[in-house]
Design a protein around this motif. Structure first.
Motif, PDB file in Angstrom:
ATOM      1  N   GLN A 103       5.739   1.685  -4.666  1.00 43.15           N
ATOM      2  CA  GLN A 103       4.765   2.647  -3.772  1.00 43.15           C
ATOM      3  C   GLN A 103       3.176   2.392  -4.245  1.00 43.15           C
ATOM      4  OE1 GLN A 103       5.144   6.534  -2.559  1.00 43.15           O
ATOM      5  NE2 GLN A 103       7.473   6.686  -3.104  1.00 43.15           N
ATOM      6  N   ILE A 104       2.453   2.017  -3.483  1.00 42.18           N
ATOM      7  CA  ILE A 104       0.844   2.093  -3.675  1.00 42.18           C
ATOM      8  C   ILE A 104       0.141   2.973  -2.716  1.00 42.18           C
ATOM      9  CG2 ILE A 104      -1.305   0.502  -3.537  1.00 42.18           C
ATOM     10  CD1 ILE A 104       1.122  -1.768  -3.660  1.00 42.18           C
ATOM     11  N   SER A 105      -0.660   3.858  -3.353  1.00 47.10           N
ATOM     12  CA  SER A 105      -1.354   4.748  -2.701  1.00 47.10           C
ATOM     13  C   SER A 105      -2.684   4.872  -2.952  1.00 47.10           C
ATOM     14  CB  SER A 105      -0.773   6.128  -2.893  1.00 47.10           C
ATOM     15  OG  SER A 105      -0.762   6.618  -4.190  1.00 47.10           O
ATOM     16  N   SER A 106      -3.623   5.265  -2.159  1.00 47.56           N
ATOM     17  CA  SER A 106      -4.999   5.343  -2.143  1.00 47.56           C
ATOM     18  C   SER A 106      -5.651   6.613  -1.438  1.00 47.56           C
ATOM     19  CB  SER A 106      -5.991   4.127  -1.573  1.00 47.56           C
ATOM     20  OG  SER A 106      -6.057   3.148  -2.440  1.00 47.56           O
ATOM     21  N   ARG A 107      -6.861   7.174  -1.756  1.00 49.50           N
ATOM     22  CA  ARG A 107      -7.337   8.231  -1.299  1.00 49.50           C
ATOM     23  C   ARG A 107      -8.021   8.278  -0.083  1.00 49.50           C
ATOM     24  NH1 ARG A 107     -11.041   9.259  -6.237  1.00 49.50           N
ATOM     25  NH2 ARG A 107     -11.500   7.134  -5.490  1.00 49.50           N
ATOM     26  N   LYS A 108      -8.892   7.189   0.300  1.00 50.28           N
ATOM     27  CA  LYS A 108      -9.831   7.201   1.390  1.00 50.28           C
ATOM     28  C   LYS A 108     -10.411   5.766   1.660  1.00 50.28           C
ATOM     29  CE  LYS A 108     -13.338   8.241  -1.829  1.00 50.28           C
ATOM     30  NZ  LYS A 108     -14.178   9.575  -2.523  1.00 50.28           N
ATOM     31  N   PRO A 109     -11.131   5.672   2.675  1.00 49.57           N
ATOM     32  CA  PRO A 109     -11.794   4.394   3.103  1.00 49.57           C
ATOM     33  C   PRO A 109     -12.412   3.751   2.138  1.00 49.57           C
ATOM     34  CG  PRO A 109     -11.849   5.767   5.205  1.00 49.57           C
ATOM     35  CD  PRO A 109     -11.308   6.804   3.839  1.00 49.57           C
ATOM     36  N   ASP A 110     -12.977   4.392   1.577  1.00 51.85           N
ATOM     37  CA  ASP A 110     -13.953   3.812   0.196  1.00 51.85           C
ATOM     38  C   ASP A 110     -13.047   3.187  -0.722  1.00 51.85           C
ATOM     39  OD1 ASP A 110     -16.406   4.713   1.272  1.00 51.85           O
ATOM     40  OD2 ASP A 110     -16.680   6.264  -0.102  1.00 51.85           O
ATOM     41  N   ASP A 111     -11.584   3.506  -0.768  1.00 51.41           N
ATOM     42  CA  ASP A 111     -10.817   3.061  -1.761  1.00 51.41           C
ATOM     43  C   ASP A 111      -9.928   1.659  -1.117  1.00 51.41           C
ATOM     44  OD1 ASP A 111     -11.540   5.013  -3.510  1.00 51.41           O
ATOM     45  OD2 ASP A 111      -9.594   6.093  -2.799  1.00 51.41           O
ATOM     46  N   LEU A 112     -10.189   1.263  -0.005  1.00 50.03           N
ATOM     47  CA  LEU A 112      -9.710  -0.013   0.721  1.00 50.03           C
ATOM     48  C   LEU A 112      -9.735  -1.547  -0.328  1.00 50.03           C
ATOM     49  CD1 LEU A 112     -10.434   0.802   4.255  1.00 50.03           C
ATOM     50  CD2 LEU A 112      -8.031   0.454   3.339  1.00 50.03           C
ATOM     51  N   PRO A 113     -11.031  -1.629  -0.934  1.00 49.29           N
ATOM     52  CA  PRO A 113     -10.738  -2.940  -1.642  1.00 49.29           C
ATOM     53  C   PRO A 113      -9.559  -2.774  -2.854  1.00 49.29           C
ATOM     54  CG  PRO A 113     -13.102  -2.433  -1.071  1.00 49.29           C
ATOM     55  CD  PRO A 113     -12.233  -1.012  -0.941  1.00 49.29           C
ATOM     56  N   ALA A 114      -9.713  -1.709  -3.477  1.00 49.57           N
ATOM     57  CA  ALA A 114      -8.787  -1.696  -4.565  1.00 49.57           C
ATOM     58  C   ALA A 114      -7.335  -1.322  -4.040  1.00 49.57           C
ATOM     59  CB  ALA A 114      -8.995  -0.257  -5.551  1.00 49.57           C
ATOM     60  N   PHE A 115      -7.145  -0.726  -2.968  1.00 54.29           N
ATOM     61  CA  PHE A 115      -5.992  -0.653  -2.120  1.00 54.29           C
ATOM     62  C   PHE A 115      -5.278  -1.996  -1.951  1.00 54.29           C
ATOM     63  CE2 PHE A 115      -3.478   0.585   1.996  1.00 54.29           C
ATOM     64  CZ  PHE A 115      -2.450   1.427   1.371  1.00 54.29           C
ATOM     65  N   CYS A 116      -6.208  -2.657  -1.189  1.00 57.63           N
ATOM     66  CA  CYS A 116      -5.473  -4.258  -0.443  1.00 57.63           C
ATOM     67  C   CYS A 116      -5.501  -4.931  -1.822  1.00 57.63           C
ATOM     68  CB  CYS A 116      -6.631  -4.559   0.283  1.00 57.63           C
ATOM     69  SG  CYS A 116      -6.637  -3.845   1.934  1.00 57.63           S
ATOM     70  N   ARG A 117      -6.212  -5.038  -2.632  1.00 55.50           N
ATOM     71  CA  ARG A 117      -6.129  -5.795  -4.198  1.00 55.50           C
ATOM     72  C   ARG A 117      -4.547  -5.577  -4.565  1.00 55.50           C
ATOM     73  NH1 ARG A 117     -11.343  -4.747  -5.066  1.00 55.50           N
ATOM     74  NH2 ARG A 117     -11.044  -3.281  -6.568  1.00 55.50           N
ATOM     75  N   ALA A 118      -4.431  -4.226  -4.825  1.00 59.75           N
ATOM     76  CA  ALA A 118      -3.056  -3.632  -5.332  1.00 59.75           C
ATOM     77  C   ALA A 118      -1.869  -4.094  -4.432  1.00 59.75           C
ATOM     78  CB  ALA A 118      -2.990  -2.048  -5.562  1.00 59.75           C
ATOM     79  N   ILE A 119      -2.033  -4.163  -3.083  1.00 62.54           N
ATOM     80  CA  ILE A 119      -0.975  -4.537  -2.300  1.00 62.54           C
ATOM     81  C   ILE A 119      -0.666  -6.091  -2.452  1.00 62.54           C
ATOM     82  CG2 ILE A 119      -0.484  -5.112   0.199  1.00 62.54           C
ATOM     83  CD1 ILE A 119      -1.887  -2.186   0.861  1.00 62.54           C
ATOM     84  N   ILE A 120      -1.916  -6.773  -2.403  1.00 61.07           N
ATOM     85  CA  ILE A 120      -1.602  -8.154  -2.630  1.00 61.07           C
ATOM     86  C   ILE A 120      -1.011  -8.571  -4.015  1.00 61.07           C
ATOM     87  CG2 ILE A 120      -2.992 -10.359  -2.762  1.00 61.07           C
ATOM     88  CD1 ILE A 120      -4.891  -9.016  -0.494  1.00 61.07           C
ATOM     89  N   GLU A 121      -1.587  -8.031  -5.068  1.00 54.20           N
ATOM     90  CA  GLU A 121      -0.915  -8.296  -6.441  1.00 54.20           C
ATOM     91  C   GLU A 121       0.469  -8.065  -6.387  1.00 54.20           C
ATOM     92  OE1 GLU A 121      -1.644  -6.092 -10.496  1.00 54.20           O
ATOM     93  OE2 GLU A 121      -3.403  -6.947  -9.845  1.00 54.20           O
ATOM     94  N   GLN A 122       1.123  -6.781  -5.971  1.00 56.20           N
ATOM     95  CA  GLN A 122       2.163  -6.522  -5.986  1.00 56.20           C
ATOM     96  C   GLN A 122       3.146  -7.025  -5.225  1.00 56.20           C
ATOM     97  OE1 GLN A 122       3.637  -3.910  -8.404  1.00 56.20           O
ATOM     98  NE2 GLN A 122       1.491  -4.382  -8.961  1.00 56.20           N
ATOM     99  N   ALA A 123       2.781  -7.613  -4.064  1.00 53.90           N
ATOM    100  CA  ALA A 123       3.550  -8.247  -2.983  1.00 53.90           C
ATOM    101  C   ALA A 123       3.802  -9.653  -3.475  1.00 53.90           C
ATOM    102  CB  ALA A 123       2.848  -8.534  -1.647  1.00 53.90           C
ATOM    103  N   THR A 124       2.829 -10.191  -4.113  1.00 50.51           N
ATOM    104  CA  THR A 124       2.926 -11.693  -4.893  1.00 50.51           C
ATOM    105  C   THR A 124       3.238 -11.888  -6.045  1.00 50.51           C
ATOM    106  OG1 THR A 124       0.463 -11.745  -5.374  1.00 50.51           O
ATOM    107  CG2 THR A 124       1.005 -12.573  -3.267  1.00 50.51           C
ATOM    108  N   ARG A 125       4.117 -10.756  -6.753  1.00 46.57           N
ATOM    109  CA  ARG A 125       4.349 -10.970  -8.119  1.00 46.57           C
ATOM    110  C   ARG A 125       5.822 -11.581  -8.151  1.00 46.57           C
ATOM    111  NH1 ARG A 125       5.325  -5.403 -10.748  1.00 46.57           N
ATOM    112  NH2 ARG A 125       4.621  -6.400 -12.596  1.00 46.57           N
TER     113      ARG A 125
END
Length: 173
Positions: A151-173
Motif C-alpha cells: 500500500q502507498i498513501s499520501s495526504r493531499k495534492p501537494d504530495d503528488l510528486p512524492a506519491f507518484c515517485r513512490a508508485i513508480i519506484e514500487q511498481a518497478t522493483r
C-alpha cells in the motif's frame, strides 16, 4: 519508460479531486503504463471537484482484477460514492490480496477502508479521514507519502510528486 507493459486501474466518478486523478494518470502514462480509468459507465464524462471533466475509458463492472498490475485511487468526494459499489470493493480487495500495489491519496482511503484491507497498515491521508482509518485498524501518520508493504498513501495534492515517485519506484522493483 519504467512502467512499459504494466496496466494500471484508476476509478472515476463525479466530484473526484482533479489533480489527484490527472497528475498520476499522465505521469504513469509518461512512464509507459497503460492506464484504464473506469467509471460507473464507459465513456461517460465525470466532473471533478474543481470542474475539470474526465471521460472514463471503461466501465467498472467490466473490469477484472487479474488484468491489472496496480490500482491508483484518487481522492475528492468520489471515493465516498464509489465505495458503495460492490465491484469497486471486489477489485480493490482482489488486487490487494494478489500482493499488487494499492495506492490511495487524500479521501481515497475510504475505498480501502470499505474493502476491509486497512487493518494493521500504517498509512496517511487527509486528516479528515484519520478517525475512519484508525477505526478500520490502520495507524495514521502525518507524512507526505507512506509505503507499507503493497500500500502507498499520501495526504493531499501537494504530495503528488512524492506519491507518484513512490508508485513508480514500487511498481518497478
Amino acid at each position: 519508460m519504467k512502467m512499459k507493459g504494466q496496466r494500471v486501474l484508476m476509478f472515476v466518478d463525479d466530484v473526484f479531486e482533479d489533480m489527484e486523478l490527472l497528475y498520476p494518470y499522465y505521469r504513469l502514462i509518461e512512464e509507459g503504463a497503460e492506464v484504464v480509468v473506469a467509471g460507473p459507465e464507459a465513456g461517460a464524462v465525470y466532473k471533478g471537484k474543481h470542474g475539470y471533466p474526465f471521460r472514463s475509458t471503461a466501465a467498472i463492472a467490466d473490469q477484472q482484477a487479474g488484468d491489472f498490475d496496480l490500482l491508483v485511487i484518487a481522492g475528492g468526494f468520489a471515493p465516498d460514492k464509489l465505495r458503495r459499489d460492490p465491484k469497486v470493493l471486489e477489485l480493490t480487495r482482489e488486487i490487494f490480496e494478489a500482493g499488487k500495489i494499492v495506492a490511495h491519496i487524500c479521501h481515497a482511503g475510504w475505498i480501502p477502508i470499505s474493502a476491509k484491507i486497512m487493518d494493521g497498515f500504517t498509512c496517511t491521508a487527509t486528516p479528515g479521514i484519520k478517525d475512519d482509518l484508525e477505526n478500520a485498524g490502520a495507524t495514521w501518520v502525518d507524512e507526505e507519502v507512506v509505503v507499507d508493504r503493497n500500500q502507498i498513501s499520501s495526504r493531499k495534492p501537494d504530495d503528488l510528486p512524492a506519491f507518484c515517485r513512490a508508485i513508480i519506484e514500487q511498481a518497478t522493483r
